[in-house]
Scaffold this active site. Structure first.
Site, PDB file in Angstrom:
ATOM      1  N   LYS A 166       0.851  -1.187   0.000  1.00 37.41           N
ATOM      2  CA  LYS A 166       0.000   0.000   0.000  1.00 37.41           C
ATOM      3  C   LYS A 166       0.893   1.246   0.000  1.00 37.41           C
ATOM      4  O   LYS A 166       2.015   1.165   0.463  1.00 37.41           O
ATOM      5  CB  LYS A 166      -0.899   0.026   1.247  1.00 37.41           C
ATOM      6  CG  LYS A 166      -1.667  -1.270   1.516  1.00 37.41           C
ATOM      7  CD  LYS A 166      -2.895  -1.386   0.650  1.00 37.41           C
ATOM      8  CE  LYS A 166      -3.669  -2.662   0.976  1.00 37.41           C
ATOM      9  NZ  LYS A 166      -4.796  -2.892   0.087  1.00 37.41           N
ATOM     10  N   HIS A 285      -6.625 -13.346  -7.514  1.00 40.07           N
ATOM     11  CA  HIS A 285      -7.431 -12.392  -6.747  1.00 40.07           C
ATOM     12  C   HIS A 285      -8.860 -12.433  -7.277  1.00 40.07           C
ATOM     13  O   HIS A 285      -9.081 -12.606  -8.464  1.00 40.07           O
ATOM     14  CB  HIS A 285      -6.856 -10.981  -6.875  1.00 40.07           C
ATOM     15  CG  HIS A 285      -7.440 -10.036  -5.866  1.00 40.07           C
ATOM     16  ND1 HIS A 285      -8.701  -9.498  -6.009  1.00 40.07           N
ATOM     17  CD2 HIS A 285      -6.957  -9.552  -4.697  1.00 40.07           C
ATOM     18  CE1 HIS A 285      -8.959  -8.725  -4.962  1.00 40.07           C
ATOM     19  NE2 HIS A 285      -7.921  -8.746  -4.153  1.00 40.07           N
TER      20      HIS A 285
END
Length: 468
Positions: A166, A285
């Site tokens: 992130k 994902h």
């Protein structure tokens, strides 16, 4: 007359067959059906069977050119859903010849392609599929599977640890690689591209791949452990996706990643075949899954999407956490976690499993727990998911007050403490917090992490729960 009677007749006259004995080769589906007012459940169930197999809204003369009895889907059982008004579970059997071998795309196009917009139904949800061994054997499945992955990574006897880098968007490739290096050096097994990191103006894919590979090799040299970073190969075309996977292989990295729902099953299966042929692990994902699986009465349950992924191919897949910020009710989650990992799963309605599923020799998939989890969750995650899982802490690593590497240290220490305590026979559910506190005494990094996240909870009721 030539024996053809034009006109419209009720679906249930042809497609509702309660006397039908299912075959071992049939694909079986359980649909949650909410009929429109005035539509009997038998007609609704038969309509689903018809519209997802050989039927259309009127009789056509070309029906006489084939054997409908051989090819039609059949609604063979209907159950009322306890505690819900006007909801029924309709069980439908499809003959295997309706489906192309080795194609999840074709299976879904047939079973859920058209019928969900059907006017006679207020809502429709595909709850589960039974894939017969005869059809399973036409799929390659996961590129490598759980055991081969452990052998490649030389990591045994514990869950694997990951971290999503992130901020997910906006970092340059060099800074991104630096964050990867710090996390891996601190003790994680994997770091991860976020699902929407592809190849944007601020960070082109080739630059990211190079800096991440550099970070990987540096961390491996320092720690003596094999490391991985899920390089997201998802792209706008299949050709571009494979090009990125080829570059990853040339760099010698162990694993690439794909967004299988937004990328599509055809692309995913192509990538899975490439990964098996070239020794790459494949992380999957599930971006966009909640659009499809979140509503309880309409859509497709995630256990079906998970089964489809095991057939299409992937070595890891995100599967909810039970304890973090994202959806995941415990019994339901454990139900599809077993469907991902085990060779044979018995029918168990208490965990939402409608059919016994035999995967024969198809390799298993590692479930990935990710989303709002931190060190205090470690005992629960270790107990719930067991060794064959990947525990992924994004903010729970990078949010550490001392930085990325200490955040990684805290997670690794917490995991090792939980695994050791479990192996000594301690009860993680009862003693979890005490185990973490004890470990804090000899890990200042863990102590700092525990202090930061001691108050954080995500207390919302799950939307998708079992029928009472």
């Amino acid at each position: 007359s030539v024996g053809f009677k034009a006109g419209v007749k009720e679906y249930k006259l042809t497609y509702y067959t309660p006397e039908y004995q299912t075959k071992d080769t049939d694909i079986l589906a359980a649909f949650r059906v909410t009929p429109q007012p005035g539509v009997p459940p038998e007609e609704a169930g038969a309509a689903v069977a018809a519209e997802s197999s050989t039927g259309t809204w009127t009789t056509v003369w070309t029906d006489g050119l084939t054997s409908l009895d051989r090819y039609k889907g059949r609604c063979y059982r209907i159950e009322r859903v306890v505690g819900e008004k006007d909801q029924y579970i309709a069980y439908v059997a499809y003959p295997l010849d309706l489906f192309e071998e080795g194609s999840v795309t074709n299976m879904f196009t047939s079973i859920v392609g058209n019928v969900f917009g059907f006017k006679a139904l207020r809502a429709l949800r595909l709850e589960d599929l039974r894939i017969p061994p005869a059809y399973v054997k036409t799929f390659q499945g996961p590129p490598h599977g759980i055991q081969v992955e452990r052998d490649k990574l030389n990591k045994y006897g514990r869950p694997l640890l990951g971290c999503t880098i992130k901020p997910k968007l906006g970092l340059s490739a060099k800074n991104y690689g630096r964050a990867v290096y710090e996390c891996l050096r601190g003790g994680l097994d994997f770091t991860k591209d976020d699902e929407n990191v592809n190849s944007q103006p601020f960070m082109r894919w080739r630059d990211r791949f190079l800096f991440c590979a550099e970070a990987l090799y540096k961390a491996q040299a320092e720690t003596g452990e094999i490391k991985g970073h899920y390089l997201n190969a998802t792209a706008g075309t299949c050709e571009e996706m494979i090009k990125r996977a080829v570059f990853a292989r040339e760099l010698g990295v162990p694993i690439v990643m794909h967004d299988y729902l937004t990328g599509g099953f055809t692309a995913n299966t192509s990538l899975a075949h490439y990964c098996r042929d070239n020794g790459l692990l494949l992380h999957i994902h599930r971006a966009m899954h909640a659009v499809i699986d979140r509503q309880k009465n309409h859509g497709i349950h995630f256990r079906v999407l998970a089964k489809a992924l095991r057939m299409s191919g992937g070595d890891h897949i995100h599967s909810g956490t039970v304890v973090g910020k994202l959806e995941g009710e415990r019994d339901i989650t454990l139900g599809f976690v077993d469907l991902l990992r085990d060779d044979f799963v018995e029918q168990d309605r208490s965990r939402g499993i409608y059919f016994t599923q035999d995967w024969v020799s198809l390799p298993g998939v590692l479930p990935v727990a990710s989303g709002g989890i931190h060190v205090w969750h470690m005992p629960a995650l270790t107990e719930i998911f067991g060794d064959d899982s990947v525990l992924q802490f994004g903010g729970g690593t990078l949010g550490h007050p001392w930085g990325n590497a200490p955040g990684a240290v805290a997670n690794r220490v917490a995991l090792e403490a939980c695994v050791q305590a479990r192996n000594e026979g301690r009860d993680l559910a009862q003693e979890g917090n005490a185990i973490i506190r004890e470990a804090c005494k000899w890990s200042p990094e863990l102590a700092a992490a525990c202090e930061v996240w001691k108050e954080i909870v995500f207390n919302f009721a799950a939307v998708d729960v079992l029928d009472k």
